[in-house]
Design a protein around this motif. Structure first.
Motif, PDB file in Angstrom:
ATOM      1  N   ALA A   3       0.967  -1.229  -0.332  1.00 43.59           N
ATOM      2  CA  ALA A   3      -0.030  -0.078  -0.052  1.00 43.59           C
ATOM      3  C   ALA A   3       0.762   1.354   0.051  1.00 43.59           C
ATOM      4  N   SER A   9      -4.318  -1.909  -0.503  1.00 36.94           N
ATOM      5  CA  SER A   9      -3.742  -3.057   0.454  1.00 36.94           C
ATOM      6  C   SER A   9      -4.678  -4.687  -0.047  1.00 36.94           C
ATOM      7  N   LYS A  46     -10.682  -2.435   0.962  1.00 36.42           N
ATOM      8  CA  LYS A  46      -9.020  -2.202   0.824  1.00 36.42           C
ATOM      9  C   LYS A  46      -8.799  -0.914   1.006  1.00 36.42           C
TER      10      LYS A  46
END
Length: 100
Positions: A3, A9, A46
């Motif tokens: 990230a 992520s 995410k």
């Protein structure tokens, strides 16, 4: 993907913070989707680190229907509110959260 390098992520289960983000942008999501959601439960998400953080959130909106939200959360020093930057409708529980 890392990230910190601008990628997203790994998907994580939604927590209380992510649900609060969804609650805050729900009316904007309804406006963009052109419908009201009786159910609006964050399921997974995410993140992407930018000048702040992008959240890509899978939201259960009733029965077998899901939507994906892209919400930008600015850095605390910017003092700005959350911004709904995108919405994808007609998603299913098994659809992966992708960058959009």
């Amino acid at each position: 993907m890392d990230a910190r390098c601008g990628g997203t992520s790994e998907a994580k289960d939604a927590d209380e913070e992510v649900q609060k983000i969804c609650d805050e942008v729900k009316s904007h999501a309804e406006d963009k989707a052109g419908r009201k959601f009786d159910v609006f439960t964050a399921k997974s998400y995410k993140t992407q680190v930018v000048a702040g953080r992008n959240y890509f959130i899978k939201v259960h909106v009733g029965e077998d229907d899901y939507i994906h939200l892209r919400v930008f959360k600015p850095l605390p020093c910017a003092g700005e509110k959350l911004e709904l930057h995108g919405i994808q409708t007609s998603k299913a529980h098994h659809d992966a959260i992708e960058y959009f």
